[in-house]
Design a protein around this motif. Structure first.
Motif, PDB file in Angstrom:
ATOM      1  N   LEU A 227      51.168 112.922  50.738  1.00 55.57           N
ATOM      2  CA  LEU A 227      50.246 113.588  50.063  1.00 55.57           C
ATOM      3  C   LEU A 227      48.766 113.725  50.544  1.00 55.57           C
ATOM      4  O   LEU A 227      47.983 114.587  50.478  1.00 55.57           O
ATOM      5  CB  LEU A 227      49.911 112.741  48.491  1.00 55.57           C
ATOM      6  CG  LEU A 227      51.026 112.881  47.659  1.00 55.57           C
ATOM      7  CD1 LEU A 227      50.878 111.774  46.414  1.00 55.57           C
ATOM      8  CD2 LEU A 227      51.257 114.139  46.826  1.00 55.57           C
ATOM      9  N   VAL A 228      48.530 112.528  51.273  1.00 56.16           N
ATOM     10  CA  VAL A 228      47.233 112.412  51.956  1.00 56.16           C
ATOM     11  C   VAL A 228      47.601 112.471  53.538  1.00 56.16           C
ATOM     12  O   VAL A 228      47.689 111.277  53.917  1.00 56.16           O
ATOM     13  CB  VAL A 228      46.528 111.522  51.614  1.00 56.16           C
ATOM     14  CG1 VAL A 228      45.053 111.787  51.964  1.00 56.16           C
ATOM     15  CG2 VAL A 228      46.151 111.660  49.994  1.00 56.16           C
ATOM     16  N   PRO A 229      47.988 113.564  54.280  1.00 57.31           N
ATOM     17  CA  PRO A 229      48.263 113.160  55.778  1.00 57.31           C
ATOM     18  C   PRO A 229      47.104 112.479  56.494  1.00 57.31           C
ATOM     19  O   PRO A 229      45.879 112.691  56.355  1.00 57.31           O
ATOM     20  CB  PRO A 229      48.395 114.613  55.930  1.00 57.31           C
ATOM     21  CG  PRO A 229      48.531 115.499  55.001  1.00 57.31           C
ATOM     22  CD  PRO A 229      47.889 114.723  53.864  1.00 57.31           C
ATOM     23  N   GLY A 230      47.463 111.754  57.447  1.00 56.32           N
ATOM     24  CA  GLY A 230      46.578 110.933  58.200  1.00 56.32           C
ATOM     25  C   GLY A 230      46.212 109.762  57.561  1.00 56.32           C
ATOM     26  O   GLY A 230      45.379 108.923  58.252  1.00 56.32           O
ATOM     27  N   THR A 231      46.760 109.377  56.371  1.00 60.91           N
ATOM     28  CA  THR A 231      46.498 107.845  55.779  1.00 60.91           C
ATOM     29  C   THR A 231      46.972 106.830  56.578  1.00 60.91           C
ATOM     30  O   THR A 231      46.637 105.788  56.687  1.00 60.91           O
ATOM     31  CB  THR A 231      46.890 108.194  54.337  1.00 60.91           C
ATOM     32  OG1 THR A 231      46.368 109.159  53.479  1.00 60.91           O
ATOM     33  CG2 THR A 231      46.575 106.687  53.622  1.00 60.91           C
ATOM     34  N   PHE A 232      48.353 106.994  56.882  1.00 59.05           N
ATOM     35  CA  PHE A 232      49.090 105.830  57.625  1.00 59.05           C
ATOM     36  C   PHE A 232      49.138 104.569  56.900  1.00 59.05           C
ATOM     37  O   PHE A 232      48.792 103.527  57.443  1.00 59.05           O
ATOM     38  CB  PHE A 232      48.295 105.554  59.095  1.00 59.05           C
ATOM     39  CG  PHE A 232      48.364 106.867  59.837  1.00 59.05           C
ATOM     40  CD1 PHE A 232      49.341 107.562  60.396  1.00 59.05           C
ATOM     41  CD2 PHE A 232      46.909 107.391  60.269  1.00 59.05           C
ATOM     42  CE1 PHE A 232      49.143 108.753  60.976  1.00 59.05           C
ATOM     43  CE2 PHE A 232      46.684 108.575  61.289  1.00 59.05           C
ATOM     44  CZ  PHE A 232      47.941 109.125  61.428  1.00 59.05           C
ATOM     45  N   LEU A 255      42.015 107.553  47.731  1.00 60.96           N
ATOM     46  CA  LEU A 255      42.200 108.761  48.717  1.00 60.96           C
ATOM     47  C   LEU A 255      42.000 110.032  47.737  1.00 60.96           C
ATOM     48  O   LEU A 255      42.691 110.220  47.197  1.00 60.96           O
ATOM     49  CB  LEU A 255      43.526 108.514  49.514  1.00 60.96           C
ATOM     50  CG  LEU A 255      43.676 107.144  50.129  1.00 60.96           C
ATOM     51  CD1 LEU A 255      45.237 106.848  50.316  1.00 60.96           C
ATOM     52  CD2 LEU A 255      43.096 106.922  51.388  1.00 60.96           C
ATOM     53  N   ARG A 256      41.171 110.801  48.775  1.00 61.56           N
ATOM     54  CA  ARG A 256      41.011 112.244  48.125  1.00 61.56           C
ATOM     55  C   ARG A 256      42.197 113.130  48.672  1.00 61.56           C
ATOM     56  O   ARG A 256      42.631 112.954  49.679  1.00 61.56           O
ATOM     57  CB  ARG A 256      39.599 112.600  48.463  1.00 61.56           C
ATOM     58  CG  ARG A 256      39.423 113.956  48.335  1.00 61.56           C
ATOM     59  CD  ARG A 256      38.108 114.450  48.608  1.00 61.56           C
ATOM     60  NE  ARG A 256      37.166 114.065  47.581  1.00 61.56           N
ATOM     61  CZ  ARG A 256      35.852 114.178  47.751  1.00 61.56           C
ATOM     62  NH1 ARG A 256      35.315 114.235  49.013  1.00 61.56           N
ATOM     63  NH2 ARG A 256      34.998 113.972  46.966  1.00 61.56           N
ATOM     64  N   LEU A 257      42.879 113.716  47.658  1.00 63.60           N
ATOM     65  CA  LEU A 257      43.740 114.718  48.004  1.00 63.60           C
ATOM     66  C   LEU A 257      43.066 116.047  48.773  1.00 63.60           C
ATOM     67  O   LEU A 257      41.842 116.367  48.638  1.00 63.60           O
ATOM     68  CB  LEU A 257      44.615 115.390  46.764  1.00 63.60           C
ATOM     69  CG  LEU A 257      45.014 114.151  46.086  1.00 63.60           C
ATOM     70  CD1 LEU A 257      45.753 114.902  44.709  1.00 63.60           C
ATOM     71  CD2 LEU A 257      46.504 113.865  46.740  1.00 63.60           C
ATOM     72  N   PRO A 258      44.148 116.589  49.712  1.00 62.77           N
ATOM     73  CA  PRO A 258      43.471 117.764  50.396  1.00 62.77           C
ATOM     74  C   PRO A 258      42.840 118.775  49.509  1.00 62.77           C
ATOM     75  O   PRO A 258      43.130 119.104  48.377  1.00 62.77           O
ATOM     76  CB  PRO A 258      44.736 118.244  51.283  1.00 62.77           C
ATOM     77  CG  PRO A 258      45.789 117.252  51.228  1.00 62.77           C
ATOM     78  CD  PRO A 258      45.190 116.246  50.057  1.00 62.77           C
ATOM     79  N   GLU A 259      41.878 119.567  50.202  1.00 64.68           N
ATOM     80  CA  GLU A 259      40.952 120.389  49.552  1.00 64.68           C
ATOM     81  C   GLU A 259      40.504 120.163  48.098  1.00 64.68           C
ATOM     82  O   GLU A 259      40.196 120.698  47.207  1.00 64.68           O
ATOM     83  CB  GLU A 259      42.086 121.890  48.902  1.00 64.68           C
ATOM     84  CG  GLU A 259      42.900 122.160  50.474  1.00 64.68           C
ATOM     85  CD  GLU A 259      43.661 123.451  49.898  1.00 64.68           C
ATOM     86  OE1 GLU A 259      43.885 123.968  48.609  1.00 64.68           O
ATOM     87  OE2 GLU A 259      44.287 123.994  50.901  1.00 64.68           O
TER      88      GLU A 259
END
Length: 353
Positions: A227-232, A255-259
């Motif tokens: 859902l949140v790429p780069g979160t790891f 974590l904020r979702l994209p856009e």
């Protein structure tokens, strides 16, 4: 040399030892901090708080500590706070949280049903997403029921998120919750790592602050990473012997979702969800179609006893064609709170802690 009489002394002869604490008078008045900046707590780690301050191009991540005047007041992920001091977010800077704003919602749990100490999981969430695998590990309906009770009590909208649908048919599990009218989404992971159903999940999360709760090993961190790429977020595996997952997340994080489509709050995997803090009398409020039928209940009725008026009310058709299944669901939720499910119940309780 003659000795001076007491009457020979006046105030000029007295020596006053200076106070080591200073001369500023003590006051109970606290500064108003009218110039404090609004911020959102997105992470908590050993007395340090990661907050998001500012808006637009000036939005920045700031490290903060709790001001002394807050005393023992707890601060959790999702809290909206007032920030003063060095709010630049530069390396080695440290701001102070001087006020916690009113919490719209509070999701709580206890260690078990006898523990009087309630723990706040997250503040100001809109939606509780109960993540459960359909297999590996097996779903635990009573754990899901307890999460639903907590959601109803906190005023959060519930959502069932079912993972690993490639390993088991979701139909029977979904059918058991149909009378509760709980929305759900189903996902599974392809061999190449693609998560089928991810768009449906995003649509359910859009515009909301959603807190994800689930057992270890159900695929929660895998979903968050997608859902949140780069979160790891760390991903664990399920023990093939015990069927339990290994804890990977150690603290909640927002974590904020994209856009800027919304927020997901990932929480550590849980093995129990105590409800000692919840008043049984409030659970009926989550069943507005049944609530009118309680008017003829005896004083102190738990709605799960032979004298309860709901049975006759439902049999008379007052709750519609789904009345009986809705009443059964209410009592199932009540028993999840009290731990009084029948001994031969097929529902599994939560994992031992």
């Amino acid at each position: 040399m003659s000795r001076r009489k007491a009457s020979d002394y006046d105030e000029s002869d007295a020596r006053v030892r200076p106070s080591r604490k200073g001369t500023r008078p003590r006051t109970k008045d606290r500064p108003a901090h009218e110039d404090a900046e609004f911020a959102l707590v997105v992470g908590v780690d050993r007395g340090r708080y990661t907050v998001l301050a500012g808006t637009g191009d000036y939005e920045r991540t700031v490290l903060a500590m709790k001001a002394r005047e807050l005393g023992r007041k707890g601060i959790v992920v999702g809290d909206e706070v007032a920030l003063v001091g060095d709010t630049t977010g530069e390396p080695d800077s440290l701001a102070r949280i001087v006020r916690v704003e009113h919490r719209r919602t509070v999701l709580r749990r206890t260690a078990d049903d006898t523990d009087p100490y309630e723990r706040i999981v997250v503040a100001n969430a809109d939606q509780l997403v109960v993540v459960t695998a359909l297999a590996e590990p097996e779903p635990r309906p009573r754990m899901v029921d307890r999460c639903l009770v907590a959601a109803y009590d906190a005023g959060l909208a519930p959502l069932l998120l079912l993972t690993k649908a490639d390993l088991a048919d979701p139909g029977p599990f979904v059918g058991s919750y149909a009378p509760l009218d709980v929305p759900y989404v189903v996902t599974h992971r392809e061999a190449d790592g693609t998560i089928v159903g991810l768009d449906d999940v995003l649509e359910r999360l859009r515009g909301k602050r959603s807190v994800l709760i689930g057992h270890s090993g159900v695929g929660k961190s895998t979903l968050v990473n997608a859902l949140v790429p780069g979160t790891f977020r760390s991903v664990g595996v399920v023990n093939v012997v015990t069927g339990r997952g290994r804890h990977t997340s150690t603290s909640a994080v927002a974590l904020r979702l994209p856009e800027r489509a919304g927020w997901v709050i990932d929480t550590p995997g849980v093995r129990s969800f105590g409800l000692a803090h919840i008043d049984l009398a409030r659970i009926i409020n989550a069943f507005p179609d049944l609530e009118p039928g309680t008017e003829d209940c005896p004083r102190g009725c738990t709605h799960d006893e032979p004298e309860c008026a709901l049975d006759a009310w439902v049999e008379n058709g007052n709750a519609g064609p789904a009345g009986r299944s809705r009443l059964d669901s209410l009592r199932r939720v009540l028993r999840a709170r009290t731990g009084t499910a029948p001994a031969d119940s097929p529902e599994q309780d939560e994992e031992p802690g």
